[in-house]
Design a protein around this motif. Structure first.
Motif, PDB file in Angstrom:
ATOM      1  N   GLY A   1       9.766  12.450 -10.083  1.00  0.00           N
ATOM      2  CA  GLY A   1       9.186  12.922 -11.341  1.00  0.00           C
ATOM      3  C   GLY A   1       8.052  12.057 -11.847  1.00  0.00           C
ATOM      4  N   MET A   2       7.932  10.828 -11.331  1.00  0.00           N
ATOM      5  CA  MET A   2       6.824   9.954 -11.724  1.00  0.00           C
ATOM      6  C   MET A   2       5.558  10.345 -10.961  1.00  0.00           C
ATOM      7  SD  MET A   2       8.217   6.044 -11.754  1.00  0.00           S
ATOM      8  CE  MET A   2       9.631   5.506 -12.709  1.00  0.00           C
ATOM      9  N   THR A   3       4.412  10.067 -11.552  1.00  0.00           N
ATOM     10  CA  THR A   3       3.167  10.133 -10.787  1.00  0.00           C
ATOM     11  C   THR A   3       3.035   8.819 -10.021  1.00  0.00           C
ATOM     12  OG1 THR A   3       1.815   9.136 -12.526  1.00  0.00           O
ATOM     13  CG2 THR A   3       2.097  11.551 -12.576  1.00  0.00           C
ATOM     14  N   LEU A   4       2.168   8.808  -9.024  1.00  0.00           N
ATOM     15  CA  LEU A   4       1.936   7.578  -8.270  1.00  0.00           C
ATOM     16  C   LEU A   4       1.391   6.489  -9.187  1.00  0.00           C
ATOM     17  CD1 LEU A   4       1.968   6.197  -5.504  1.00  0.00           C
ATOM     18  CD2 LEU A   4      -0.336   7.052  -5.114  1.00  0.00           C
ATOM     19  N   ALA A   5       0.518   6.890 -10.123  1.00  0.00           N
ATOM     20  CA  ALA A   5      -0.056   5.917 -11.061  1.00  0.00           C
ATOM     21  C   ALA A   5       1.025   5.288 -11.919  1.00  0.00           C
ATOM     22  CB  ALA A   5      -1.099   6.601 -11.943  1.00  0.00           C
ATOM     23  N   ASP A   6       2.009   6.085 -12.363  1.00  0.00           N
ATOM     24  CA  ASP A   6       3.115   5.552 -13.178  1.00  0.00           C
ATOM     25  C   ASP A   6       3.939   4.551 -12.373  1.00  0.00           C
ATOM     26  OD1 ASP A   6       2.392   7.102 -15.332  1.00  0.00           O
ATOM     27  OD2 ASP A   6       3.764   8.744 -14.827  1.00  0.00           O
TER      28      ASP A   6
ATOM     29  N   PHE B   1       8.599  11.024  -3.889  1.00  0.00           N
ATOM     30  CA  PHE B   1       8.971   9.613  -3.832  1.00  0.00           C
ATOM     31  C   PHE B   1       7.766   8.781  -3.408  1.00  0.00           C
ATOM     32  CE2 PHE B   1      13.027  11.827  -2.889  1.00  0.00           C
ATOM     33  CZ  PHE B   1      13.765  11.373  -3.979  1.00  0.00           C
ATOM     34  N   VAL B   2       7.838   7.494  -3.702  1.00  0.00           N
ATOM     35  CA  VAL B   2       6.767   6.582  -3.297  1.00  0.00           C
ATOM     36  C   VAL B   2       7.039   6.133  -1.867  1.00  0.00           C
ATOM     37  CG1 VAL B   2       5.675   4.348  -3.725  1.00  0.00           C
ATOM     38  CG2 VAL B   2       6.347   5.780  -5.653  1.00  0.00           C
TER      39      VAL B   2
ATOM     40  N   GLU C   1       0.873  -1.176   0.000  1.00  0.00           N
ATOM     41  CA  GLU C   1       0.000   0.000   0.000  1.00  0.00           C
ATOM     42  C   GLU C   1       0.905   1.220   0.000  1.00  0.00           C
ATOM     43  OE1 GLU C   1      -3.769   1.957   0.218  1.00  0.00           O
ATOM     44  OE2 GLU C   1      -3.330  -0.180   0.023  1.00  0.00           O
ATOM     45  N   VAL C   2       0.771   2.094  -1.010  1.00  0.00           N
ATOM     46  CA  VAL C   2       1.720   3.190  -1.172  1.00  0.00           C
ATOM     47  C   VAL C   2       1.029   4.548  -1.303  1.00  0.00           C
ATOM     48  CG1 VAL C   2       3.542   1.786  -2.217  1.00  0.00           C
ATOM     49  CG2 VAL C   2       1.795   2.806  -3.681  1.00  0.00           C
ATOM     50  N   GLY C   3       1.805   5.590  -1.077  1.00  0.00           N
ATOM     51  CA  GLY C   3       1.378   6.968  -1.305  1.00  0.00           C
ATOM     52  C   GLY C   3       2.576   7.752  -1.803  1.00  0.00           C
ATOM     53  N   MET C   4       2.399   9.062  -2.017  1.00  0.00           N
ATOM     54  CA  MET C   4       3.504   9.902  -2.472  1.00  0.00           C
ATOM     55  C   MET C   4       3.952  10.819  -1.341  1.00  0.00           C
ATOM     56  SD  MET C   4       4.345   9.158  -5.578  1.00  0.00           S
ATOM     57  CE  MET C   4       5.267  10.532  -6.259  1.00  0.00           C
ATOM     58  N   GLU C   5       5.263  11.023  -1.233  1.00  0.00           N
ATOM     59  CA  GLU C   5       5.814  11.966  -0.259  1.00  0.00           C
ATOM     60  C   GLU C   5       7.073  12.596  -0.839  1.00  0.00           C
ATOM     61  OE1 GLU C   5       7.944  11.441   3.950  1.00  0.00           O
ATOM     62  OE2 GLU C   5       5.771  11.226   4.087  1.00  0.00           O
TER      63      GLU C   5
ATOM     64  N   ASP D   1       9.130   3.124   4.555  1.00  0.00           N
ATOM     65  CA  ASP D   1      10.200   3.091   3.551  1.00  0.00           C
ATOM     66  C   ASP D   1       9.872   4.033   2.395  1.00  0.00           C
ATOM     67  OD1 ASP D   1      11.595   1.228   4.984  1.00  0.00           O
ATOM     68  OD2 ASP D   1      11.075  -0.486   3.722  1.00  0.00           O
ATOM     69  N   LEU D   2      10.895   4.716   1.887  1.00  0.00           N
ATOM     70  CA  LEU D   2      10.738   5.550   0.690  1.00  0.00           C
ATOM     71  C   LEU D   2      11.380   4.825  -0.485  1.00  0.00           C
ATOM     72  CD1 LEU D   2      11.529   9.217   1.806  1.00  0.00           C
ATOM     73  CD2 LEU D   2       9.316   8.255   1.199  1.00  0.00           C
TER      74      LEU D   2
END
Length: 454
Positions: free
Chosen positions: A153-158, A120-121, A113-117, A141-142
């Motif tokens: 530079g990536m989106t979370l979806a990418d 970074f993921v 289960e991830v998010g953006m910060e 963890d990042l």
């Protein structure tokens, strides 16, 4: 110039039409007629819309490579939603399908289960019995690289699209972890993730353990079945249970209500508040407690989020359970999935939820009643550390009448062993006896409550 002007006029017309349609639907819900007064129309952000269409035209004309209108508008929608909060997002049709699969308990990938910060993921939580959990990925963890590709530079979806892939294929995650000087690398093999959201076992006679790894549509029924299994195995009622919500990233709101309701006989479980009427909901308990008032200790940590916090907060406010562990994640918002006509969906934050006492958990989290530090509990190896006795003290008095102790055959054999062999045996024994410290403490607390009740 004429061409650019036409684009501008078309775009302004398109956006104004969409805006007016939106205003109409919102006002209709409030049973207020749509106003066409000049002062109301002036409330529309004409300057900002003009800037938007100007930039759109510039990109179409001057960007180094051709870009489709669809991509530009879709990216604009994504940006508009991501600027609201970390949980609102645009879900393309494929992403929408993956979300639906996730809430039913089966999907492909790594089990994170991830998010953006900060670009970074961030790992919110690894899911039990998945490649991520088995490899040692931890909450917090990042992820900075996916194979050789930087995440920045990536989106979370990418990023999610890269992590998901053909079952059996490998991916290398480069992770920055608090307390580690250098980045860590993990090689994970993708798998079909089948999440059984509720697990159970008897810790010992009369004391049960329930582990909920995520809240899915069938979690409520899964909990009832798990408690029935524990009662059968115990051959009678339980004196207490440990409900483990550690690293549970949340899930379906109704599932959290069902789990709370299983232990609370009456009163409010959770309520939500937002700007529209549909976002205001109240959930109350129904009679019956599936363990007849037996004490509960709920384990939480920094990876316990959303629906986990609803359950912990409800049980804490009703004084139905003791919350033990670390402060939880602090996600106190509700997301509504709004399907669109093109097969995609918008995940939009529409409300905040509150515990029965009116606490908002958003960015605050659940404070445990009993705080535990992150430590491991190990048995001390007798070969390495022995208790000190009188006979070990320097210049100790001798017994006088005692005869020298004869070593047993076992001790003689042990002394004859190569020291390296002894150390190896000790290490193996110690590793085998590492225990779950919070679970150990939760069980002790249950036993103490049971004794006090007597």
């Amino acid at each position: 110039m004429l061409k650019n002007r036409n684009i501008l006029i078309l775009m302004v017309g398109f956006i104004l039409g969409a805006t007016l349609s939106l205003c109409s639907s919102v006002l209709a819900e409030k049973e207020t007629p749509v106003s066409t007064k000049a002062e109301d129309l002036q409330a529309l952000p004409f300057d900002e819309l003009r800037t938007f269409t100007e930039i759109f035209g510039r990109i179409k004309q001057d960007y180094v490579e051709p870009v489709s209108d669809k991509k530009l508008l879709e990216d604009a929608i994504r940006g508009m939603l991501s600027g609201l909060d970390p949980h609102s997002a645009y879900l393309a049709s494929e992403e929408y399908k993956e979300l639906q699969e996730g809430t039913t308990g089966q999907f492909g990938g790594l089990g994170i289960e991830v998010g953006m910060e900060n670009g970074f993921v961030k790992v919110v939580s690894p899911i039990d019995d998945t490649p991520a959990q088995r490899a040692g990925i931890k909450a917090g963890d990042l992820i900075v690289r996916l194979d050789d590709k930087p995440v920045k530079g990536m989106t979370l979806a990418d990023a999610v699209k890269i992590m998901r892939g053909e079952p059996g294929s490998d991916i290398v995650l480069t992770v920055v972890r608090e307390g580690e000087e250098a980045p860590l690398k993990f090689t994970l093999t993708r798998d079909i993730i089948k999440v059984k959201s509720v697990k159970n076992k008897l810790l010992e006679k009369n004391y049960g353990y329930l582990r909920i790894s995520s809240f899915q549509s069938g979690t409520g029924q899964g909990l009832l079945d798990a408690v029935d299994e524990l009662k059968k195995e115990n051959e009678g009622p339980l004196k207490g249970i440990v409900l483990d919500l550690r690293n549970n990233p949340g899930g379906v709101l109704n599932a959290a209500v069902d789990v709370s309701d299983a232990f609370i006989e009456s009163g409010l479980i959770v309520y939500t508040e937002g700007r529209i009427k549909n976002s205001e909901m109240r959930f109350s308990a129904t009679p019956d407690d599936i363990i007849n008032g037996a004490p509960i200790v709920v384990l939480i940590n920094g990876g316990s989020a959303s629906a986990s916090e609803i359950v912990a907060g409800a049980l804490q406010d009703h004084k139905r359970a003791i919350i033990m562990g670390e402060k939880s994640f602090g996600k106190g918002s509700v997301q509504t999935i709004l399907p669109t006509s093109n097969g995609a969906a918008v995940k939009l934050t529409t409300a905040r939820y509150f515990t029965p006492s009116g606490r908002s958990i958003q960015a605050q989290g659940i404070e445990p009643d009993v705080t535990l530090a992150r430590v491991k509990l190990e048995s001390l190896d007798k070969a390495k550390i022995e208790s000190i006795k009188e006979a070990d003290l320097t210049h100790h008095l001798t017994n006088g009448n005692a005869k020298p102790e004869k070593k047993s055959e076992e001790e003689d054999k042990d002394d004859a062993k190569d020291p390296s062999e002894k150390d190896g045996d000790a290490a193996e024994s110690s590793e085998a006896e590492i225990r779950d410290y919070p679970l150990h403490e939760a069980l002790n607390l249950l036993k103490g409550i049971s004794i006090m009740k007597k």
